[in-house]
Scaffold this active site. Structure first.
Site, short mmCIF file in Angstrom:
data_model
loop_
_atom_site.label_atom_id
_atom_site.label_comp_id
_atom_site.label_asym_id
_atom_site.label_seq_id
_atom_site.Cartn_x
_atom_site.Cartn_y
_atom_site.Cartn_z
N THR A 85 3.54 4.23 -3.57
CA THR A 85 3.64 2.60 -3.89
C THR A 85 3.66 2.25 -5.10
OG1 THR A 85 2.35 0.73 -3.64
CG2 THR A 85 1.17 2.91 -3.73
N ASP A 86 4.10 1.17 -5.61
CA ASP A 86 3.98 0.68 -6.98
C ASP A 86 2.52 0.57 -7.50
OD1 ASP A 86 3.86 -1.25 -5.14
OD2 ASP A 86 4.45 -2.80 -6.43
N TYR B 16 -6.98 0.88 -3.27
CA TYR B 16 -5.83 1.37 -2.34
C TYR B 16 -4.84 2.10 -3.60
CZ TYR B 16 -1.00 1.03 -0.44
OH TYR B 16 0.31 1.27 -0.16
N TRP C 180 7.00 -3.64 -2.42
CA TRP C 180 7.34 -5.11 -1.81
C TRP C 180 8.09 -5.04 -0.36
CZ3 TRP C 180 8.02 -9.70 -5.61
CH2 TRP C 180 7.02 -9.76 -6.59
#
Length: 216
Positions: free
Chosen positions: A30-31, A54, A79
């Site tokens: 994830t970003d 997270y 996203w």
């Protein structure tokens, strides 16, 4: 605790299995491993600085893979949306159809990613690359970037909704997990290595909305 179990401990177990049975592990990250202070897209080699529980758990999961000495890909994306499950597009679509006014954060910027395109890109890349090439990190997103507010406005435009979409700040709309203000991922490495083109987020959003209408 759940984030720790899923994103760290489970990944460690998968690494053990990958080493034992000699399969390639494709791990989606994830970003959120970045802090969001950049003003240019993040590259695969940029240092981690997660700002949430997270993000920390995903960062630790990545590090477990990197030190496991296995054939693996770490695929960072951002996203995510699709016609299935819970995601931003489906939430906004429902609100636009049932509210006269909604508030959407306008000071966070990222690259929307269509889950169907992500899956197709990974499968195509796996078919190109033989086993035993060590661990690689890739960023895969659709083309372009936007804010959550602009994203919602595009959905409004495509479905011709009358609902007013009001821009608000992150401070006006707090969430459990702190979101990066800027988390656009540079996807040039993946496109260059595998010669796989990515479609614009606006184009795939229209496709997603058509599928949601067809499925409903």
């Amino acid at each position: 605790m759940l984030a720790h179990n899923v994103n760290e401990l489970a990944v460690e177990k998968l690494c053990e299995l990958a080493k034992k049975y000699r399969f390639r592990l494709v791990h989606f990250s994830t970003d959120y491993v970045f802090d969001g202070t950049n003003n240019i897209p993040y590259r695969e080699s940029d240092p981690h600085a997660p700002q949430s529980v997270y993000g920390v758990s995903k960062s630790k999961g990545e590090r477990s893979i990197l030190k496991a000495d296995i054939d693996a890909w770490i695929v960072r994306t951002s996203w995510l949306f699709s016609p299935y499950g819970k995601n931003f597009v489906k939430t906004i679509l429902l609100l636009l159809q049932n509210k006269t006014e909604i508030n959407v954060v306008a000071d966070q910027t990222g690259a929307p990613t269509y889950a169907i395109d992500l899956a197709k890109s990974v499968l195509e890349a796996v078919a190109q690359r033989s086993f035993g090439k060590g661990t690689s990190v890739y960023h895969i997103t659709n083309e372009g970037n936007t804010t959550w507010h602009e994203f919602a406005m595009k959905i409004k435009e495509l479905i011709n909704a009358d609902c007013k979409v009001k821009p608000v700040t992150t401070e006006d709309y707090p969430t459990l997990a702190k979101r990066p203000k800027y988390s656009v991922l540079n996807n040039e490495k993946f496109k260059k290595e595998f010669k796989i083109k990515s479609r614009s987020w606006e184009w795939v959003l229209a496709d997603c909305l058509k599928k949601i209408k067809y499925e409903s």
